[in-house]
Design an enzyme around this catalytic site. Structure first.
Site, PDB file in Angstrom:
ATOM      1  N   HIS A  26      39.599  31.429  35.889  1.00 29.10           N
ATOM      2  CA  HIS A  26      38.281  32.055  35.843  1.00 29.10           C
ATOM      3  C   HIS A  26      37.625  31.968  37.221  1.00 29.10           C
ATOM      4  O   HIS A  26      38.023  31.170  38.053  1.00 29.10           O
ATOM      5  CB  HIS A  26      37.338  31.281  34.912  1.00 29.10           C
ATOM      6  N   TYR A  27      36.559  32.753  37.399  1.00 35.95           N
ATOM      7  CA  TYR A  27      35.589  32.384  38.411  1.00 35.95           C
ATOM      8  C   TYR A  27      34.302  32.002  37.704  1.00 35.95           C
ATOM      9  O   TYR A  27      34.053  32.403  36.564  1.00 35.95           O
ATOM     10  CB  TYR A  27      35.390  33.457  39.469  1.00 35.95           C
ATOM     11  N   THR A  28      33.471  31.208  38.431  1.00 31.79           N
ATOM     12  CA  THR A  28      32.257  30.703  37.788  1.00 31.79           C
ATOM     13  C   THR A  28      31.191  31.780  37.624  1.00 31.79           C
ATOM     14  O   THR A  28      30.417  31.740  36.663  1.00 31.79           O
ATOM     15  CB  THR A  28      31.659  29.543  38.609  1.00 31.79           C
ATOM     16  N   GLU A  91      38.111  26.820  36.373  1.00 32.85           N
ATOM     17  CA  GLU A  91      37.056  27.649  36.958  1.00 32.85           C
ATOM     18  C   GLU A  91      37.110  27.544  38.480  1.00 32.85           C
ATOM     19  O   GLU A  91      37.089  26.443  39.039  1.00 32.85           O
ATOM     20  CB  GLU A  91      35.670  27.169  36.489  1.00 32.85           C
TER      21      GLU A  91
HETATM   22 ZN   LIG Z   1      35.824  33.312  32.725  1.00 29.42          ZN
END
Ligand SMILES: [Zn+2]
Length: 240
Positions: A26-28, A91
C-alpha cells in the site's frame, strides 16, 4: 534496516491461525508519515498494517505477523475473499494521488526489499500472491500506484514481472478470462463495462504504467496475456 516498534490496537485473530500466503503493498496516502502512523494506530480509525516504511527507510512494526491487521478492506484475489485474513500488509509512506503522489525513494525501496525477503522466507507466499492494494480492490483503490517499481521488486525475487510474450486475447471476453485467471475479480460480460475498465486500470497501474486509461489497447492486451501466462507457469510450479 532499522525496525522500530509502535503497537497498533487495530488487529484481531486470523480465522486460520497459521495461514499467511499473501503480501499486500500500500501507500499511506496522507500528507505526512506522522499523520499516517497516528491513524494506523488510532483505535477509532480501525485500520492498520503489519509494517509501515518511511521514506528514509525506517521500518515501523505495528502489528504482529500472527495477527490479522486491517489494511485491505473489502477485497479479493485468486478466490480469496478476505485478503486480510491470510496476508501481511505493508504501508509505504507516500502522500498518494490526493496529496502529491511522488516516487518511492531508494532508501524506502531498499528497506522494503529487505523486509519482504524476510517475509517470504518466513511464510509460504507464492510470487503471484504478492499484490498491490489496487489489485485486490480495483473498484476502490489506486495504491501503491503507477510509480511503484514492481519490476525492480521482481528482480529482487519478490513478486513477478512477465518476461515471455503470449498470444493476446481475441476479444474482451478472452481478456476478462485471463484477468480472472491472474487473480482479479472481473465480470464475464464480454463488454468493457465500468467494472472491467476499473480492473484494467488496476492492471495497467501495475503492469503497463505508461498509460492508464482502462482501454484494452493492443499493448494492454498483450500484457494481460503475458501476465496470465506467467501466473499460470508459477502456479504449475515451473519457472516462468
Ligand atoms: Zn491501501
Amino acid at each position: 534496516m532499522i525496525i522500530r516498534e509502535r503497537a497498533s490496537p487495530n488487529h484481531d485473530a486470523r480465522p486460520e491461525a497459521k495461514r499467511i500466503d499473501m503480501l499486500v503493498l500500500h501507500y499511506t496516502g496522507m500528507k505526512t508519515a506522522a499523520e499516517a502512523i497516528d491513524r494506523l494506530c488510532d483505535p477509532a480509525a480501525k485500520v492498520s498494517a503489519h509494517y509501515m516504511i518511511d521514506e528514509d527507510g525506517t521500518v515501523w512494526r505495528l502489528v504482529e505477523e500472527s495477527r490479522r491487521a486491517w489494511h485491505a478492506g473489502t477485497s479479493f484475489w485468486q478466490g480469496t475473499p478476505d485478503v486480510n485474513a491470510v496476508s501481511i500488509g505493508i504501508e509505504l509512506v507516500n502522500p498518494g494521488h490526493d496529496w502529491g503522489y511522488r516516487a518511492f525513494p531508494e532508501a524506502q525501496m531498499a528497506s522494503l526489499e529487505a523486509l519482504c525477503r524476510g517475509l517470504l522466507s518466513r511464510h509460504p507466499i507464492p510470487l503471484d500472491r504478492v499484490v498491490g492494494h489496487s489489485d485486490v480492490a480495483p473498484l476502490r483503490k489506486q495504491d501503491p500506484g503507477e510509480l511503484f517499481d514492481w519490476a525492480r521488486l521482481a528482480r529482487a525475487g519478490i513478486g513477478f514481472w512477465p518476461s515471455d510474450p503470449a498470444p493476446p486475447p481475441s476479444d474482451v471476453a478472452g481478456a476478462q478470462a485471463m484477468l480472472g485467471a491472474i487473480g482479479y475479480r472481473v465480470p464475464n460480460s464480454g463488454r468493457l463495462d465500468t467494472e472491467t475498465r476499473d480492473v484494467l486500470v488496476a492492471f495497467q497501474r501495475r503492469f503497463r504504467p505508461g498509460r492508464i486509461d482502462g482501454d484494452l489497447d493492443d499493448e494492454t492486451a498483450a500484457r494481460v496475456a503475458a501476465v496470465a501466462r506467467t501466473v499460470s507457469a508459477l502456479r504449475a510450479g515451473r519457472k516462468p
